[in-house]
Design a protein around this motif. Structure first.
Motif, mmCIF file in Angstrom:
data_model
loop_
_atom_site.group_PDB
_atom_site.id
_atom_site.type_symbol
_atom_site.label_atom_id
_atom_site.label_comp_id
_atom_site.label_asym_id
_atom_site.label_seq_id
_atom_site.Cartn_x
_atom_site.Cartn_y
_atom_site.Cartn_z
ATOM 1 N N ILE A 1 -12.096 -21.393 0.297
ATOM 2 C CA ILE A 1 -10.990 -20.984 1.185
ATOM 3 C C ILE A 1 -10.935 -19.459 1.291
ATOM 4 C CG2 ILE A 1 -8.504 -20.945 1.492
ATOM 5 C CD1 ILE A 1 -8.975 -23.639 1.771
ATOM 6 N N LYS A 2 -11.148 -18.766 0.184
ATOM 7 C CA LYS A 2 -11.095 -17.301 0.239
ATOM 8 C C LYS A 2 -12.204 -16.749 1.138
ATOM 9 C CE LYS A 2 -8.612 -15.799 -3.808
ATOM 10 N NZ LYS A 2 -8.556 -14.901 -4.937
ATOM 11 N N LEU A 3 -13.393 -17.288 0.957
ATOM 12 C CA LEU A 3 -14.500 -16.825 1.804
ATOM 13 C C LEU A 3 -14.218 -17.150 3.269
ATOM 14 C CD1 LEU A 3 -17.234 -15.455 1.883
ATOM 15 C CD2 LEU A 3 -18.330 -17.649 1.416
ATOM 16 N N LEU A 4 -13.596 -18.292 3.468
ATOM 17 C CA LEU A 4 -13.195 -18.689 4.819
ATOM 18 C C LEU A 4 -12.248 -17.645 5.410
ATOM 19 C CD1 LEU A 4 -13.359 -21.314 6.663
ATOM 20 C CD2 LEU A 4 -11.167 -21.929 5.686
ATOM 21 N N GLY A 5 -11.249 -17.261 4.636
ATOM 22 C CA GLY A 5 -10.287 -16.268 5.113
ATOM 23 C C GLY A 5 -10.935 -14.933 5.413
ATOM 24 N N ALA A 6 -11.876 -14.539 4.579
ATOM 25 C CA ALA A 6 -12.509 -13.224 4.759
ATOM 26 C C ALA A 6 -13.430 -13.194 5.972
ATOM 27 C CB ALA A 6 -13.287 -12.862 3.493
ATOM 28 N N THR A 7 -13.970 -14.340 6.350
ATOM 29 C CA THR A 7 -15.015 -14.317 7.383
ATOM 30 C C THR A 7 -14.655 -15.006 8.702
ATOM 31 O OG1 THR A 7 -15.998 -16.274 6.360
ATOM 32 C CG2 THR A 7 -16.918 -14.139 5.721
ATOM 33 N N THR A 8 -13.629 -15.847 8.734
ATOM 34 C CA THR A 8 -13.318 -16.497 10.020
ATOM 35 C C THR A 8 -12.995 -15.513 11.143
ATOM 36 O OG1 THR A 8 -11.105 -16.932 9.131
ATOM 37 C CG2 THR A 8 -12.563 -18.823 9.385
ATOM 38 N N PRO A 9 -12.353 -14.371 10.854
ATOM 39 C CA PRO A 9 -12.072 -13.467 11.986
ATOM 40 C C PRO A 9 -13.336 -12.997 12.704
ATOM 41 C CG PRO A 9 -10.774 -12.825 10.076
ATOM 42 C CD PRO A 9 -11.750 -13.859 9.600
#
Lengths: 498, 77
Positions: free
Chosen positions: A271-279
């Motif tokens: 989830i953290k990696l998702l947050g960092a890279t989805t933008p």
């Protein structure tokens, strides 16, 4: 071969692919609710990434954003702010939602809020808000799909029939394969739509202007009003900029289809990696959308109102070859279907879990609830179809309204996910949401966007004020529950209770 | 249960990396918000690499915000 045959054929091929994926997913199902509704909480980074971005970006991104650039100019580049905020919210709040879901076996947003606030009234309120406002989103996607297939077939397939076909396909693979089918098709859709938007926009800008830079220069010479705020229609005033940023970030993340995705991650790091890279994906999809909308304003001026949302397919048909047009319109179909299936799934989950299982038939088998969920999808399909062919508005307007509704869950969610300070109470949460929704009605329908500030933000302000004030005079959740839930957040974020 | 003390507020980060990431994100984010967007950034000139100033300025801010998130992830915030 005629363009409409190629375009319709490629969309048909794409639809067959999604149904095949649905049946393959069905063979992997284990038959329990958690597997059907939550992918068994085993979603890894790539699958989760593509399903989140594909669900976030919909026909709104593919059609509506081009239409918005077309009408309001460069101001829609504000879209970058809410996509960045979505990443940060996922990073900070999404991880906490995941941790609580894993610890206490939550499946829906209402599960989490009803548990913490110890209230079935909270559960029902949240479930109703979740479903009512995301049904608007079904309408957005279904209308987008109707437009696409109508344009792709050169008007041979009517808007109504096109909408119905695509709604049925999404419902079929969802009912057959559950969330696994949704995720697998979203992977295909996420890749396809991204490539399609970029290729389509670049081909058009080279075809019509000699390249993207030449396109920008032409805009500055012919329509300089499109290159400054608040834009030709005066839309992007400061209050609207801020309001859309909040509404389309928090408001979309707090919709059930996004929150349920957080529960499905295999671990917190994902989830953290998702947050960092989805933008990266979310924001860069608006770069080609700007080329389409602004270029379209020069080449095809005069599209009024919701017609502007069709600028991308209209340009493709007019200026590119049929194969490319077909492939790109299939990408547009993917954009709409990936959100549509996610919302159908989320509403199915909410209605099955929060209403049917909780209040109607609490002690049935897992298979029973799965079948009830499938029946609910059919009902949602009918409602979505009727709304889609019955009412029309700009896609962006509908999405914003939908986001503004879900935004009213924000104080309640923050109260669960952020320990410390005064705790909101069940009465505070319920009255806050009710006050927020009434304000939303007043500031979106009766007096739209008072003082130039978006109605969603007015709703949130009133909601928060009411929730805090009512909470002063009403009993909080039990100390045991606060300790259990907030203690879990504390352990998850900082390693141990203080 | 009686000896339970609520934890310190989670609205303020407790670690140094957490504070740095939050501060950087908020500061950069304010550059993409009014009044900046509607005053200092609201112009097409000067054009940068063939693109209008407003567009490039926001793209730079957005990129910086992504870098903050990636940095936070790498630091384990």
């Amino acid at each position: 071969m005629e363009a409409w045959v190629v375009a319709t054929g490629l969309i048909g091929l794409y639809l067959v692919l999604t149904i095949v994926l649905g049946f393959v997913a069905n063979r992997r199902m284990t038959g329990d609710m958690e597997d059907f509704l939550l992918y068994g909480r085993k979603a890894g980074f790539i699958v989760l990434y593509l399903t989140v971005v594909a669900s976030f970006h919909s026909s709104f991104a593919f059609l509506g954003s081009g239409g918005f650039f077309y009408r309001n100019g460069i101001g829609f580049w504000a879209a970058g702010t809410w996509t960045l905020l979505v990443g940060a919210i996922t990073y900070v709040i999404g991880t906490r939602i995941w941790a609580l879901g894993k610890a206490f076996n939550y499946m829906t947003p209402a599960d989490m809020l009803a548990d913490f606030y110890e209230s079935e009234a909270v559960r029902v309120t949240v479930a109703v808000v979740s479903v009512v406002f995301t049904i608007l989103y079904i309408q957005v996607q279904a209308q987008g799909l109707g437009y696409i297939i109508n344009v792709a077939s050169g008007g041979r397939i009517s808007f109504e029939v096109g909408t119905l076909i695509l709604l049925i396909v999404a419902a079929v693979y969802l009912m057959v394969g559950g969330l696994r089918a949704v995720y697998w098709t979203d992977v295909l859709q996420g890749v396809w739509m991204y490539i399609a938007v970029w290729v389509g926009a670049l081909v058009l800008s080279y075809e019509l202007f000699g390249g993207p830079l030449e396109l920008w220069r032409a805009v500055s010479e012919q329509r300089p009003d499109l290159l400054s705020l608040p834009g030709p229609e005066g839309f992007f005033r400061p209050g609207m900029w801020i309001g859309m940023t909040i509404t389309l970030s928090f408001g979309i993340v707090f919709q059930p289809h996004m929150m349920i995705r957080y529960y499905t991650a295999v671990d917190a790091k994902t989830i953290k990696l998702l947050g960092a890279t989805t933008p990266i994906y979310l924001m860069t999809l608006y770069i080609p959308a700007a080329l389409v909308g602004l270029g379209g304003a020069l080449v095809m001026p005069g599209l009024e109102g919701a017609e502007a949302d069709r600028i991308f397919p209209e340009l493709l048909f007019a200026y590119t070859n049929p194969w490319l047009t077909g492939a790109i319109l299939a990408g547009a179909t993917a954009a709409a279907m990936s959100t549509l299936d996610s919302i159908l799934h989320a509403n199915m989950t909410v209605l099955t879990r929060d209403i049917y299982q909780r209040f109607i038939r609490p002690n049935e088998s897992q298979g029973h609830y799965i079948n009830v969920g499938r029946a609910i999808v059919v009902g949602l399909l009918v409602i979505g179809y009727m709304l889609s062919v019955g009412t029309f508005d700009y896609l962006v307007v509908l999405v914003t309204l939908s986001g503004a509704g879900a935004l009213q869950l924000m104080p309640a969610i923050l109260g669960v996910c952020f320990p410390g300070g005064r705790t909101l109470t069940r009465a505070g949460v319920v009255w806050g949401i009710v006050a927020g929704l009434v304000t939303l009605y007043l500031t979106l329908v009766v007096v739209p966007h008072p003082l130039g500030m978006h109605g969603g933000l007015w709703g949130l302000l009133v909601n928060t004020a009411v929730a805090l004030n009512v909470s002063v005079f009403t009993p909080p959740p039990s100390a045991e529950t606060i300790r259990r839930v907030h203690g879990e957040v504390e352990r998850f974020v900082y390693g141990a209770e203080e | 249960m009686d000896d339970y003390r609520p934890p310190r507020s989670h609205f303020l980060p407790r670690t140094r990396d957490g504070r740095t990431a939050t501060l950087l994100f908020v500061v950069f984010f304010l550059f993409a918000m009014p009044p900046m967007t509607h005053t200092a950034l609201n112009r097409a000139d000067p054009w940068i690499l063939g693109l209008p100033f407003f567009y490039v300025a926001l793209l730079v801010v957005y990129t910086a915000l992504i870098l903050v998130l990636v940095w936070a992830y790498r630091r384990g915030v």
